[in-house]
Design an enzyme around this catalytic site. Structure first.
Site, PDB file in Angstrom:
ATOM      1  N   LYS A 120      13.381 -29.306 -11.847  1.00  0.00           N
ATOM      2  CA  LYS A 120      13.410 -28.468 -13.053  1.00  0.00           C
ATOM      3  C   LYS A 120      13.722 -29.380 -14.250  1.00  0.00           C
ATOM      4  O   LYS A 120      14.862 -29.717 -14.514  1.00  0.00           O
ATOM      5  CB  LYS A 120      14.454 -27.372 -12.927  1.00  0.00           C
ATOM      6  CG  LYS A 120      14.373 -26.358 -14.070  1.00  0.00           C
ATOM      7  CD  LYS A 120      15.259 -25.139 -13.820  1.00  0.00           C
ATOM      8  CE  LYS A 120      15.130 -24.127 -14.956  1.00  0.00           C
ATOM      9  NZ  LYS A 120      15.509 -24.657 -16.278  1.00  0.00           N
ATOM     10  N   GLU A 175       6.550 -28.600 -19.431  1.00  0.00           N
ATOM     11  CA  GLU A 175       7.802 -28.940 -20.129  1.00  0.00           C
ATOM     12  C   GLU A 175       7.591 -30.192 -20.964  1.00  0.00           C
ATOM     13  O   GLU A 175       7.028 -31.184 -20.493  1.00  0.00           O
ATOM     14  CB  GLU A 175       8.891 -29.188 -19.067  1.00  0.00           C
ATOM     15  CG  GLU A 175      10.281 -28.935 -19.540  1.00  0.00           C
ATOM     16  CD  GLU A 175      10.639 -27.424 -19.550  1.00  0.00           C
ATOM     17  OE1 GLU A 175       9.839 -26.602 -19.079  1.00  0.00           O
ATOM     18  OE2 GLU A 175      11.721 -27.106 -20.042  1.00  0.00           O
TER      19      GLU A 175
HETATM   20  N1  3B8 Z   1      11.434 -26.834 -16.279  1.00  0.00           N
HETATM   21  C1  3B8 Z   1      10.580 -27.012 -15.260  1.00  0.00           C
HETATM   22  O1  3B8 Z   1      10.406 -28.134 -14.771  1.00  0.00           O
HETATM   23  C2  3B8 Z   1       9.825 -25.839 -14.749  1.00  0.00           C
HETATM   24  C3  3B8 Z   1       9.921 -24.628 -15.438  1.00  0.00           C
HETATM   25  C4  3B8 Z   1       9.202 -23.517 -14.976  1.00  0.00           C
HETATM   26  C5  3B8 Z   1       9.249 -22.237 -15.643  1.00  0.00           C
HETATM   27  O2  3B8 Z   1       9.935 -22.080 -16.706  1.00  0.00           O
HETATM   28  C6  3B8 Z   1       8.480 -21.152 -15.080  1.00  0.00           C
HETATM   29  C7  3B8 Z   1       8.495 -19.880 -15.665  1.00  0.00           C
HETATM   30  C8  3B8 Z   1       7.743 -18.878 -15.057  1.00  0.00           C
HETATM   31  F1  3B8 Z   1       7.762 -17.643 -15.582  1.00  0.00           F
HETATM   32  C9  3B8 Z   1       6.984 -19.101 -13.919  1.00  0.00           C
HETATM   33  C10 3B8 Z   1       6.971 -20.379 -13.340  1.00  0.00           C
HETATM   34  C11 3B8 Z   1       7.713 -21.386 -13.915  1.00  0.00           C
HETATM   35  O3  3B8 Z   1       7.688 -22.631 -13.330  1.00  0.00           O
HETATM   36  C12 3B8 Z   1       8.397 -23.665 -13.813  1.00  0.00           C
HETATM   37  N2  3B8 Z   1       8.316 -24.836 -13.154  1.00  0.00           N
HETATM   38  C13 3B8 Z   1       8.999 -25.922 -13.592  1.00  0.00           C
HETATM   39  N3  3B8 Z   1       8.879 -27.094 -12.907  1.00  0.00           N
END
Ligand code: 3B8
Length: 332
Positions: A120, A175
């Site tokens: 994340k 991101e």
């Molecule tokens: N910060 C991140 O690296 C990251 C953030 C999101 C999301 O915010 C996100 C929000 C949704 F509604 C759906 C999938 C998502 O997948 C995500 N995948 C990630 N790797």
């Protein structure tokens, strides 16, 4: 927002406090491009002041931010409606909660145990729209329904392709982040010329993306990891892990540390591994994202109003970064 039983003196008193906050935040934003609060907080505070001055017209002062000409929202960026809302992830903070989320999903909705684990990235969510493979618009998440058009600033970021390897129409989400090394160098430069340092790489990325002058953005060495597609139809893959590979083949930068998990043990091992490796990564992460790997299942599980049912964020405790403690006098 009625102010029942409030006297004029109390209203005047609160209005003075609100004006001071708004002026300080606007100053941080315009002068130091390092706002200490999110736009939403600025907007809510502004709306409360407007309501107070409407109910008690006699307390309005000529220097009140409400008396300034023009739109009170931070100017410079046109609004962009997200046809497909940019939702936020639900959070869990313990392996037990994570297990509950995964097991509940897997048993009740007949979801096979096949999840994609991703880092994340601790940055700013962005959306990139391409027509015939050409980048036509880039925007922030904003409130999920309405974002800000920051196309001109995103075009200065090297990892964002201007043109894809295939002439398709696609909207990709990911991101935007500032690598730790760029963050350290930027703060050193800011301290050398008497500017307030950014509290963390995420604020630095946000401040850099909302620059009205793109040349400033260009100097900030931002980067991106893309992870989602708003409109799946053009894709040839039907898994999340395959989607990441397809985004890479289209020319996007994806984070290579993703891993498919077929059991809770796999997920736990991935979480432990990156809790260990976190401090040594070149970029900030604030947790792990676990997603149902099947795209058709993601679609059928869809989302509640606020968060997707098919993904969850496991949050790490805040990283022990050496940040300058800002003299934050205000709590809203
Ligand atoms: N910060 C991140 O690296 C990251 C953030 C999101 C999301 O915010 C996100 C929000 C949704 F509604 C759906 C999938 C998502 O997948 C995500 N995948 C990630 N790797």
């Amino acid at each position: 927002m009625a102010f029942e039983g409030m006297t004029e003196a109390q209203a005047a008193n609160e209005a003075t406090t609100l004006r001071a906050k708004l002026n300080k935040w606007a100053d941080e934003y315009y002068t130091y491009d390092s706002p200490s609060v999110e736009d939403a907080v600025y907007d809510q505070t502004y709306q409360r002041l407007v309501a107070l001055e409407t109910q008690f017209p006699q307390i309005v002062t000529t220097d009140s931010p409400t008396q300034k000409v023009g739109d009170h929202t931070l100017p410079g960026f046109t609004k962009v409606p997200h046809e497909i809302p940019m939702l936020s992830l639900g959070d869990v903070f313990s392996k037990e909660e994570l297990g509950d989320f995964v097991n509940h999903l897997t048993t009740s909705d007949d979801v096979p145990f096949n999840y994609n684990c991703e880092l994340k990235i601790d940055g700013l969510a962005i959306s990139l729209k391409y027509e015939n493979g050409i980048l036509i618009q880039g925007s922030t998440r904003g409130n999920g329904q309405i974002g800000e058009d920051i196309t001109r600033n995103l075009k200065t970021i090297k990892s964002i392709p201007r043109k894809l390897t295939r002439p398709i129409n696609i909207e990709v989400r990911g991101e935007c982040y500032m690598p730790k090394s760029s963050f350290a160098a930027l703060n050193e430069e800011r301290q050398n010329n008497g500017q307030a340092p950014f509290a963390n790489p995420r604020n630095a990325a946000a401040g850099s993306l909302r620059q009205l002058d793109s040349r400033v953005t260009a100097r900030r060495k931002l980067s991106t990891f893309m992870y989602n597609v708003a409109n799946y139809d053009d894709l040839q893959t039907d898994t999340q892990s395959g989607l990441l590979e397809e985004l890479k083949s289209l020319g996007f930068t994806i984070n290579p540390s993703y891993q498919v998990a077929h059991s809770m043990a796999d997920i736990d091992a991935y979480v432990d591994k990156y809790q260990e490796l976190r401090d040594g990564l070149a970029y900030g992460i604030d947790g792990i994202v676990i997603k149902v790997n099947s795209l058709p299942l993601q679609r059928s599980l869809a989302a509640t109003v606020k968060v997707p049912r098919w993904a969850i964020a496991f949050k790490f405790p805040p990283e022990e970064v050496q940040t300058v403690v800002r003299d934050i006098e205000w709590t809203v």
